[in-house]
Design a protein around this motif. Structure first.
Motif, PDB file in Angstrom:
ATOM      1  N   GLU A   1       0.685  -0.942  -0.217  1.00 19.58           N
ATOM      2  CA  GLU A   1       0.154   0.403   0.310  1.00 19.58           C
ATOM      3  C   GLU A   1       1.234   1.105   0.529  1.00 19.58           C
ATOM      4  O   GLU A   1       0.325   2.518  -0.627  1.00 19.58           O
ATOM      5  CB  GLU A   1      -0.534  -0.106   1.094  1.00 19.58           C
ATOM      6  N   LEU A   2       1.738   1.085   1.237  1.00 20.68           N
ATOM      7  CA  LEU A   2       3.011   2.311   1.038  1.00 20.68           C
ATOM      8  C   LEU A   2       3.543   2.672  -0.092  1.00 20.68           C
ATOM      9  O   LEU A   2       3.715   3.771  -0.323  1.00 20.68           O
ATOM     10  CB  LEU A   2       3.605   2.509   2.247  1.00 20.68           C
TER      11      LEU A   2
ATOM     12  N   SER B   1       2.481   1.757  -3.751  1.00 21.21           N
ATOM     13  CA  SER B   1       2.026   1.624  -4.126  1.00 21.21           C
ATOM     14  C   SER B   1       1.216   2.864  -5.886  1.00 21.21           C
ATOM     15  O   SER B   1       1.394   2.422  -6.968  1.00 21.21           O
ATOM     16  CB  SER B   1      -0.071   1.681  -4.267  1.00 21.21           C
TER      17      SER B   1
ATOM     18  N   SER C   1       4.845  10.376   2.036  1.00 23.26           N
ATOM     19  CA  SER C   1       6.240   9.137   1.482  1.00 23.26           C
ATOM     20  C   SER C   1       6.916   8.557   2.028  1.00 23.26           C
ATOM     21  O   SER C   1       7.250   8.431   3.599  1.00 23.26           O
ATOM     22  CB  SER C   1       6.796  10.461   0.180  1.00 23.26           C
TER      23      SER C   1
ATOM     24  N   ASP D   1      -0.754  12.043  -4.961  1.00 25.32           N
ATOM     25  CA  ASP D   1      -0.567  10.742  -4.056  1.00 25.32           C
ATOM     26  C   ASP D   1       0.501   9.836  -4.919  1.00 25.32           C
ATOM     27  O   ASP D   1       1.364   8.988  -3.968  1.00 25.32           O
ATOM     28  CB  ASP D   1      -1.769   9.871  -3.709  1.00 25.32           C
TER      29      ASP D   1
ATOM     30  N   ARG E   1       4.089   7.701  -3.240  1.00 28.77           N
ATOM     31  CA  ARG E   1       3.962   6.647  -2.797  1.00 28.77           C
ATOM     32  C   ARG E   1       5.001   5.734  -3.434  1.00 28.77           C
ATOM     33  O   ARG E   1       4.705   4.432  -3.513  1.00 28.77           O
ATOM     34  CB  ARG E   1       3.049   5.578  -2.606  1.00 28.77           C
TER      35      ARG E   1
END
Length: 205
Positions: A56-57, A59, A92, A126, A130
């Motif tokens: 997820e972090l 992605s 981030s 985002d 990420r």
């Protein structure tokens, strides 16, 4: 790896990544290296949780800003002044130590006949957030993505963030903030436009 981080391509599905099991095994190695026992009760599920969290972090590696920014709107009623989206929060990770960067982005552009959906701008933040990052690169990449896709008369990006690699380790200076900016087009060549951007940031609540 350095080329991947710097150029930020969207990675294909068959990119040769390690398997889920290999990722979890790597976490177990790190746990042992840190001095703990991966087999104790509290850590049994940690490798799977870490692998899931990292997916997820990070992605953003599976996404392309061009896809997000692809749709624009030309019915703007003649509007051609600054569009500013302020205080976009992001998380981030520093590419040097893989610890968090926590901040907010301020993004403006001067329309050239078409505009973006406002949520698209936040999504671009985002996408680049990420990934393993430096703040300088992230600032430039956001500006370039919007500039290339929308082709506005100018783009302005400001990012302010706290870096945990500076707060948690090394000099351990909590609360210090790093500020970066990138300007293109009229924001770069016309001081008055850059000044308006700064004034709107200070005055827009």
């Amino acid at each position: 790896m350095d080329a991947i981080v710097k150029n930020f391509p969207a990675l294909p599905a068959t990119d040769g990544r390690p398997s889920q099991k290999e990722a979890e095994d790597a976490v177990r190695v790190l746990l042992r290296w840190a001095g703990d026992d991966p087999q104790r009760e509290g850590l049994l599920d940690t490798p799977a949780r870490v692998a899931k969290a990292y997916k997820e972090l990070f992605s953003g590696y599976d996404l392309a800003a061009e896809d997000v920014l692809g749709r624009t709107f030309e019915e703007v009623g003649g509007y051609d002044d600054i569009v500013l989206v302020k205080d976009i929060p992001f998380f981030s990770h520093c590419e040097h130590h893989m610890v968090p960067i926590i901040g907010k982005a301020h993004i403006a552009y001067l329309p050239n006949g078409k505009v973006l959906g406002l949520s698209k701008i936040a999504r671009v933040v985002d996408i680049y957030g990420r990934r393993l990052q430096t703040q300088e690169t992230m600032t430039a990449q956001i500006a370039k993505a919007i500039d290339d896709t929308l082709q506005p008369r100018g783009v302005a990006v400001m990012i302010e963030a706290e870096h945990m690699c500076m707060a948690m380790r090394g000099v351990q200076k909590q609360g210090s903030t790093t500020l970066t900016t990138t300007f293109t087009g009229a924001f770069k060549t016309e001081p008055a436009e850059q000044a308006r951007f700064m004034t709107m940031l200070r005055g827009f609540k």
